[in-house]
Design an enzyme around this catalytic site. Structure first.
Site, PDB file in Angstrom:
ATOM      1  N   LYS A 165       0.911  -1.253  -0.148  1.00 50.89           N
ATOM      2  CA  LYS A 165       0.098  -0.074   0.123  1.00 50.89           C
ATOM      3  C   LYS A 165       0.903   1.324   0.007  1.00 50.89           C
ATOM      4  O   LYS A 165       0.416   2.348  -0.383  1.00 50.89           O
ATOM      5  CB  LYS A 165      -1.112  -0.054   1.046  1.00 50.89           C
ATOM      6  N   LYS A 223      -2.599   1.772   9.424  1.00 54.23           N
ATOM      7  CA  LYS A 223      -2.717   0.539   8.036  1.00 54.23           C
ATOM      8  C   LYS A 223      -1.330  -0.065   8.095  1.00 54.23           C
ATOM      9  O   LYS A 223      -0.401   0.577   7.511  1.00 54.23           O
ATOM     10  CB  LYS A 223      -3.303   1.401   6.804  1.00 54.23           C
ATOM     11  N   GLY A 236      -9.655  -5.840   4.171  1.00 53.00           N
ATOM     12  CA  GLY A 236     -10.228  -5.302   5.391  1.00 53.00           C
ATOM     13  C   GLY A 236      -9.645  -5.495   6.747  1.00 53.00           C
ATOM     14  O   GLY A 236      -9.546  -5.008   7.756  1.00 53.00           O
ATOM     15  N   GLU A 250      -2.825   7.393   8.222  1.00 52.62           N
ATOM     16  CA  GLU A 250      -3.664   8.364   7.524  1.00 52.62           C
ATOM     17  C   GLU A 250      -4.588   8.767   8.226  1.00 52.62           C
ATOM     18  O   GLU A 250      -4.916   8.411   9.364  1.00 52.62           O
ATOM     19  CB  GLU A 250      -4.563   7.147   6.289  1.00 52.62           C
ATOM     20  N   LYS A 251      -5.059  10.224   7.744  1.00 53.02           N
ATOM     21  CA  LYS A 251      -6.091  10.728   8.311  1.00 53.02           C
ATOM     22  C   LYS A 251      -7.584   9.856   8.149  1.00 53.02           C
ATOM     23  O   LYS A 251      -7.785   9.129   7.174  1.00 53.02           O
ATOM     24  CB  LYS A 251      -6.534  11.843   7.478  1.00 53.02           C
ATOM     25  N   PHE A 252      -8.221   9.641   9.263  1.00 49.84           N
ATOM     26  CA  PHE A 252      -9.293   9.059   9.009  1.00 49.84           C
ATOM     27  C   PHE A 252     -10.536   9.829   8.581  1.00 49.84           C
ATOM     28  O   PHE A 252     -10.800  10.823   9.008  1.00 49.84           O
ATOM     29  CB  PHE A 252      -9.803   8.672  10.520  1.00 49.84           C
ATOM     30  N   HIS A 289     -17.427  -3.678   5.217  1.00 48.87           N
ATOM     31  CA  HIS A 289     -16.549  -3.445   4.237  1.00 48.87           C
ATOM     32  C   HIS A 289     -16.831  -4.482   2.961  1.00 48.87           C
ATOM     33  O   HIS A 289     -16.116  -4.365   1.953  1.00 48.87           O
ATOM     34  CB  HIS A 289     -14.846  -3.566   4.572  1.00 48.87           C
ATOM     35  N   ARG A 311      -7.330  -6.584 -10.659  1.00 52.23           N
ATOM     36  CA  ARG A 311      -8.036  -7.654 -11.077  1.00 52.23           C
ATOM     37  C   ARG A 311      -9.357  -7.299 -11.381  1.00 52.23           C
ATOM     38  O   ARG A 311      -9.934  -6.236 -11.403  1.00 52.23           O
ATOM     39  CB  ARG A 311      -8.166  -8.653  -9.955  1.00 52.23           C
ATOM     40  N   ARG A 337     -26.186  -7.730  -5.014  1.00 52.90           N
ATOM     41  CA  ARG A 337     -25.370  -8.928  -4.491  1.00 52.90           C
ATOM     42  C   ARG A 337     -26.399 -10.056  -3.734  1.00 52.90           C
ATOM     43  O   ARG A 337     -26.644  -9.543  -2.582  1.00 52.90           O
ATOM     44  CB  ARG A 337     -24.115  -8.910  -3.910  1.00 52.90           C
TER      45      ARG A 337
HETATM   46  P1  ADP Z   1      -8.389  -3.482   2.105  1.00 52.70           P
HETATM   47  O1  ADP Z   1      -7.002  -3.679   1.300  1.00 52.70           O
HETATM   48  O2  ADP Z   1      -8.100  -4.201   3.335  1.00 52.70           O
HETATM   49  O3  ADP Z   1      -9.609  -3.541   1.495  1.00 52.70           O
HETATM   50  P2  ADP Z   1      -8.479  -0.600   1.917  1.00 52.70           P
HETATM   51  O4  ADP Z   1      -7.407   0.478   1.915  1.00 52.70           O
HETATM   52  O5  ADP Z   1      -9.270  -0.430   0.712  1.00 52.70           O
HETATM   53  O6  ADP Z   1      -8.371  -1.866   2.736  1.00 52.70           O
HETATM   54  O7  ADP Z   1      -9.725  -0.150   2.920  1.00 52.70           O
HETATM   55  C1  ADP Z   1     -10.937  -0.717   3.133  1.00 52.70           C
HETATM   56  C2  ADP Z   1     -12.058   0.071   4.002  1.00 52.70           C
HETATM   57  O8  ADP Z   1     -11.617   0.430   5.027  1.00 52.70           O
HETATM   58  C3  ADP Z   1     -12.290   1.182   2.929  1.00 52.70           C
HETATM   59  O9  ADP Z   1     -13.328   1.104   2.047  1.00 52.70           O
HETATM   60  C4  ADP Z   1     -13.037   2.302   3.998  1.00 52.70           C
HETATM   61  O10 ADP Z   1     -14.154   1.804   4.520  1.00 52.70           O
HETATM   62  C5  ADP Z   1     -11.970   1.887   5.305  1.00 52.70           C
HETATM   63  N1  ADP Z   1     -10.972   3.015   5.159  1.00 52.70           N
HETATM   64  C6  ADP Z   1      -9.628   2.489   4.759  1.00 52.70           C
HETATM   65  N2  ADP Z   1      -9.032   3.831   4.827  1.00 52.70           N
HETATM   66  C7  ADP Z   1      -9.601   4.554   5.419  1.00 52.70           C
HETATM   67  C8  ADP Z   1      -9.261   6.035   5.937  1.00 52.70           C
HETATM   68  N3  ADP Z   1      -8.150   6.461   5.894  1.00 52.70           N
HETATM   69  N4  ADP Z   1     -10.427   6.706   6.729  1.00 52.70           N
HETATM   70  C9  ADP Z   1     -11.819   6.218   6.695  1.00 52.70           C
HETATM   71  N5  ADP Z   1     -11.878   5.000   6.281  1.00 52.70           N
HETATM   72  C10 ADP Z   1     -10.806   4.150   5.603  1.00 52.70           C
END
Ligand code: ADP
Length: 450
Positions: A116, A159, A166, A201-203, A236, A292, A338
């Site tokens: 990532k 992260k 998720g 990351e900022k949430f 998620h 993919r 779905r």
């Molecule tokens: P994964 O690869 O595990 O699917 P992602 O980075 O795509 O991880 O994040 C999955 C989900 O987590 C996102 O769709 C969102 O709902 C939440 N998420 C991820 N990063 C953030 C963030 N910085 N702030 C708020 N929610 C986040």
């Protein structure tokens, strides 16, 4: 020239891939676990090979078994679908080294995008806006960490760079939980992914999930096929998806689509891919790229008329993308529901025998599924049974059409989330397109089901 593809997946996507192969006169090999001998696509495959017992780790995730089947049947390429080995760079590399074409990007690109921090860096270099944060090494000094986090501003997300599905992320509301959460996330990432590197990351508190479909020919040409909105999710997991995403700031959209294409051109991306964003206050924030095909690809196909699975196969055969950007004609609005084998209230999986069923059909309705009356849904895999997709001129008509399709559609013998879809489709917030990724879990379910 005859080409032969092994479909390294099961369920609806295996059937979807088989149909695309047939249209391209590609010969097919289906692989299946002992729990899956009644899968629909096995009946249409030119050959089929049992690759092991029901447990995914011994069958659909068993790279050695799949490669042996590929050797035995002398295929040219391996189609991964989604889930299982689709984003496993090691598997892609094993295919490459064994002389099989992995139908997707190279193992090198999968590896880069699967990390990532690397993905964020590459995205940023192409002009894609990323979630503000910190992706350097976490300093040893607690004071320095505090300084970094205060600059980002609470709440933050910790992260794992190797995280996925998720897993490997943790939200931190304030400083009291910071160091404990950091330690746990690092430890968990180390044991789950063998890589304890984390970033901050900022949430983003209440965003929509908006993603961009891209296609690249592997030689530096790339196009986008617009956006999808997948904000209706639980834990998620997406439940309803639509294309295009509506009510998006025009300038932000234009810049983001262009930057997505630049990224694909820059990394000479091969095949189809999805660049995922959180969208809030008129801003797109990159979260990840999936290298993919996605479950929700049909909504994009419906509004563009472009077959994404055929595109994957054609590009793997060295052909062109077929379309240039300004030839793509976006028409109407598409929605996908779905239908899962699960209790609509408790969400407990509900495998078992489908005693009777009736599928929807008619103008503007598409039904993608591997199930049939008399089919036994095995308990070992994802609960996705069917995807119902509707296309209409407007979002409102697409929702109406979906409600009518779902009225005709029934599955008996097992529980499904069919009624949840009907309830969501009639919900006012959904109708007004005002839902965010938190809506289903935090508002809709508590208000309607508890
Ligand atoms: P994964 O690869 O595990 O699917 P992602 O980075 O795509 O991880 O994040 C999955 C989900 O987590 C996102 O769709 C969102 O709902 C939440 N998420 C991820 N990063 C953030 C963030 N910085 N702030 C708020 N929610 C986040």
């Amino acid at each position: 020239m005859s080409y032969k593809v092994l479909i390294a997946n099961r369920g609806e996507i295996a059937l979807r891939a088989m149909r695309a192969c047939k249209e391209l006169d590609i010969k097919t090999v289906a692989v299946y676990s002992t729990a899956d001998k009644d899968l629909k696509h096995l009946k249409f495959a030119d050959e089929s090979v049992c690759i092991g017992p029901p447990s995914p780790s011994l069958s659909y995730l068993n790279a050695a078994a799949i490669l042996s089947a590929a050797e035995l049947t002398e295929v040219d390429g391996i189609y991964p679908g989604y889930g299982f080995l689709a984003e496993d760079a090691n598997f892609a590399e094993m295919c490459e080294k064994s002389g099989f074409k992995f139908i997707g990007p190279s193992s090198e690109i999968i590896k880069k995008m699967g990390d990532k921090i690397t993905a964020k860096t590459l995205a940023e270099e192409s002009g894609i806006q990323i979630v503000p944060g910190y992706k350097g090494e976490i300093p040893k000094s607690e004071d320095e960490v505090k300084k970094i986090v205060n600059k980002i501003g609470y709440p933050i997300m910790i992260k794992a760079t190797a995280g996925g599905g998720g897993r490997g992320m943790r939200m931190v509301k304030d400083e009291s939980a910071l160091f404990n959460s950091l330690e746990i996330t690092i430890q968990e990432a180390q044991s789950a992914f063998g890589n304890g590197t984390v970033y901050l990351e900022k949430f983003i508190e209440n965003p929509r999930h908006v993603e961009v479909q891209v296609v690249g020919d592997g030689k530096g040409q790339a196009i986008h096929l617009g956006t999808r909105d997948c904000s209706m999710q639980r834990k998620h997991q997406k439940i309803i998806e639509e294309a295009p995403a509506l009510d998006i700031n025009e300038l932000a959209l234009k810049e983001t689509l262009e930057a997505c294409v630049s990224l694909c051109k820059k990394i000479k991306y091969e095949g189809v891919g999805t660049i995922e964003f959180l969208y809030e206050n008129n801003e797109f924030y990159f979260i990840e790229m999936n290298t993919r095909i996605q479950v929700e690809h049909p909504v994009t196909e419906m509004i563009t008329g472009y077959d994404l699975v055929k595109a994957q196969l054609r590009i793997a055969l060295g052909m062109e993308i077929e379309l240039i950007q300004n030839e793509i004609d976006f028409k109407g609005h598409a929605i996908e529901c779905r239908i899962n084998a699960e209790d609509p209230i408790t969400f407990q999986p509900s495998p078992g025998l489908i005693t009777k069923m009736h599928t929807p059909g008619g103008f503007g309705i598409r039904y993608d599924s591997h199930i049939y009356g008399g089919y036994r849904v095995p308990p070992y895999y994802d609960s996705l049974l069917s995807k119902v997709i509707t296309l209409a001129n407007t979002r409102e008509s697409a929702i109406k059409r979906m409600l009518s399709a779902l009225d005709e559609f029934f599955i008996q013998g097992i529980k499904t989330n069919h009624s949840l879809h009907q309830d969501v489709l009639r919900d006012k917030t959904f109708a007004e397109n005002k839902h965010t990724i938190n809506y289903l879990e935090k508002e809709f379910l508590p208000n309607n089901y508890e």
